[in-house]
Scaffold this active site. Structure first.
Site, PDB file in Angstrom:
ATOM      1  N   HIS A  18       0.067   1.134  -6.964  1.00  0.00           N
ATOM      2  CA  HIS A  18       1.130   1.294  -6.281  1.00  0.00           C
ATOM      3  C   HIS A  18       1.845   2.307  -6.781  1.00  0.00           C
ATOM      4  O   HIS A  18       2.302   2.782  -7.344  1.00  0.00           O
ATOM      5  CB  HIS A  18       2.112   0.359  -5.927  1.00  0.00           C
ATOM      6  CG  HIS A  18       2.599   0.344  -4.877  1.00  0.00           C
ATOM      7  ND1 HIS A  18       4.164   0.568  -4.593  1.00  0.00           N
ATOM      8  CD2 HIS A  18       2.150   0.413  -3.845  1.00  0.00           C
ATOM      9  CE1 HIS A  18       4.693   0.697  -3.496  1.00  0.00           C
ATOM     10  NE2 HIS A  18       3.955   0.237  -2.391  1.00  0.00           N
ATOM     11  N   GLU A  45      -3.613   4.028  -5.152  1.00  0.00           N
ATOM     12  CA  GLU A  45      -3.136   4.395  -4.338  1.00  0.00           C
ATOM     13  C   GLU A  45      -2.783   5.795  -3.653  1.00  0.00           C
ATOM     14  O   GLU A  45      -1.821   6.579  -3.847  1.00  0.00           O
ATOM     15  CB  GLU A  45      -2.024   3.026  -4.009  1.00  0.00           C
ATOM     16  CG  GLU A  45      -2.095   3.016  -2.529  1.00  0.00           C
ATOM     17  CD  GLU A  45       0.087   2.161  -2.070  1.00  0.00           C
ATOM     18  OE1 GLU A  45       0.591   2.756  -3.053  1.00  0.00           O
ATOM     19  OE2 GLU A  45       0.169   2.160  -0.911  1.00  0.00           O
ATOM     20  N   HIS A  60       4.917   9.026  -0.372  1.00  0.00           N
ATOM     21  CA  HIS A  60       5.397   7.504   0.762  1.00  0.00           C
ATOM     22  C   HIS A  60       6.225   8.134   1.764  1.00  0.00           C
ATOM     23  O   HIS A  60       5.775   7.493   3.080  1.00  0.00           O
ATOM     24  CB  HIS A  60       5.838   7.040  -0.166  1.00  0.00           C
ATOM     25  CG  HIS A  60       6.488   5.635   0.296  1.00  0.00           C
ATOM     26  ND1 HIS A  60       7.600   5.638   1.314  1.00  0.00           N
ATOM     27  CD2 HIS A  60       5.728   4.216   0.628  1.00  0.00           C
ATOM     28  CE1 HIS A  60       7.876   4.510   1.457  1.00  0.00           C
ATOM     29  NE2 HIS A  60       6.205   3.646   1.732  1.00  0.00           N
ATOM     30  N   GLU A 136      -3.446   5.338   2.667  1.00  0.00           N
ATOM     31  CA  GLU A 136      -2.850   4.522   3.083  1.00  0.00           C
ATOM     32  C   GLU A 136      -2.737   5.584   4.934  1.00  0.00           C
ATOM     33  O   GLU A 136      -2.144   6.629   4.057  1.00  0.00           O
ATOM     34  CB  GLU A 136      -1.715   3.895   2.917  1.00  0.00           C
ATOM     35  CG  GLU A 136      -1.008   3.248   4.408  1.00  0.00           C
ATOM     36  CD  GLU A 136       0.441   2.349   4.353  1.00  0.00           C
ATOM     37  OE1 GLU A 136       0.833   2.081   2.806  1.00  0.00           O
ATOM     38  OE2 GLU A 136       1.160   2.686   4.867  1.00  0.00           O
TER      39      GLU A 136
HETATM   40  O1  G3P Z   1       0.188  -0.237   1.142  1.00  0.00           O
HETATM   41  C1  G3P Z   1       1.191  -1.207   0.795  1.00  0.00           C
HETATM   42  C2  G3P Z   1       2.637  -1.170   0.673  1.00  0.00           C
HETATM   43  O2  G3P Z   1       2.212   0.054  -0.110  1.00  0.00           O
HETATM   44  C3  G3P Z   1       3.031  -1.160   1.107  1.00  0.00           C
HETATM   45  O3  G3P Z   1       3.983  -0.567   1.282  1.00  0.00           O
HETATM   46  O4  G3P Z   1       5.732   0.654   1.889  1.00  0.00           O
HETATM   47  O5  G3P Z   1       5.199   1.111  -0.481  1.00  0.00           O
HETATM   48  O6  G3P Z   1       3.804   1.423   1.012  1.00  0.00           O
HETATM   49  P1  G3P Z   1       4.196   0.770   0.762  1.00  0.00           P
HETATM   50 CA    CA Z   2       1.864   1.795   0.590  1.00  0.00          CA
END
Ligand code: G3P
Ligand code: CA
Length: 277
Positions: A18, A45, A60, A136
């Site tokens: 992550h 990610e 992010h 994402e």
């Molecule tokens: O993408 C999965 C998770 O990362 C979603 O939350 O806010 O960390 O992008 P965030």
């Molecule tokens: Ca994410």
């Protein structure tokens, strides 16, 4: 374990780094990505933001405020405010390592100071087809063209077919509209619908039929996952990848519900849990 794996979604629990191994190193830097891969992550990610001049970068937050600090190269205001109001040249002057050393002194390292925000293209140039990407689209409604630019870069780096054939790229979003747009552009691409923590197992289950029309899986908040949700998702051929799971006991509990993978800031912990199971 670093390098391109061939995920077998029906058999394995995928380990998704992550923002990289962001528990140990500054999120969304090559250092964090490299470390995640060394620690056994199957995927790294990327969260996408778009600059004023239309370049996709990995960060992010919509703003620079939390993780960016000015350097000697920065002009006034280059490293605060919305990414979409800055040029790539402005953003490239910012340091995204120092904040981590201040926030997490137990993991601080001098070499983190001065790390820069990578563009998505630089990420693809560094790892090519040797890793799996879990990308994402962030705030896509505020960044028109984000999906087209993502697909253009995937094409340029030869990742479109590997994405379709073996999930070398998974595209995730909280925005159904963004995923439906990608699906319309290329229905072969594997998509993951994220659900916010304001949902519950029940409210997500009510949306699974609609989700299955374009996605291959769901990304719920870990607290919303139970065996009922996993069963209902699997009945619709949807995989389940909860976020963000950092404690070994939580990992074990989620694996027991039947999840197919999970996002973690600590890929080494998940690797150890999976090694024992
Ligand atoms: O993408 C999965 C998770 O990362 C979603 O939350 O806010 O960390 O992008 P965030
Ligand atoms: Ca994410």
């Amino acid at each position: 374990k670093a390098g391109a794996k061939q995920p077998e979604p029906e058999d394995v629990v995928l380990n998704v780094g992550h923002r990289g191994a962001s528990g140990y190193a500054p999120e969304h830097t090559f250092t964090a990505y490299d470390l995640a891969l060394r620690m056994g992550a199957d995927y790294i990610e990327q969260d996408l933001q778009m600059t004023r001049d239309g370049v996709l970068v990995v960060l992010h937050d919509e703003t620079l405020d939390r993780t960016a600090r000015p350097t000697a190269e920065s002009g006034p205001g280059d490293c605060t405010g919305l990414v979409r109001e800055k040029t790539l040249a402005q953003i490239k002057t910012c340091d995204v390592g120092s904040w981590f050393n201040e926030a997490y002194p137990q993991y601080a390292r001098p070499e983190y100071v001065g790390l820069r925000i990578p563009t998505l293209e630089e990420v693809f140039q560094r790892y090519r087809k040797s890793v799996n990407y879990y990308i994402e689209t962030k705030s896509p409604e505020a960044a028109p063209g984000m999906e087209e630019e993502l697909l253009r870069l995937m094409d340029e780096y030869g990742l479109t077919r590997p994405a379709a054939e073996r999930w070398q790229v998974l595209i995730q979003s909280f925005s159904p509209a963004s995923l439906q747009k990608v699906h319309a552009l290329d229905p072969s691409l594997p998509l993951i619908q994220l659900f916010s923590g304001t949902e519950t197992s029940e409210t997500i289950r009510a949306k699974l039929d609609a989700t299955a029309a374009y996605a291959v899986g769901i990304g719920p908040s870990k607290d919303d996952v139970d065996a009922e949700l996993v069963g209902a998702a699997h009945a619709r051929c949807l995989d389940v990848h909860p976020y963000t799971v950092n404690e070994s006991a939580e990992m074990e509990g989620l694996i027991a519900t039947g999840v197919d993978g999970m996002f973690t800031n600590f890929p080494d912990r998940l690797d150890a849990v999976l090694g024992e199971s």
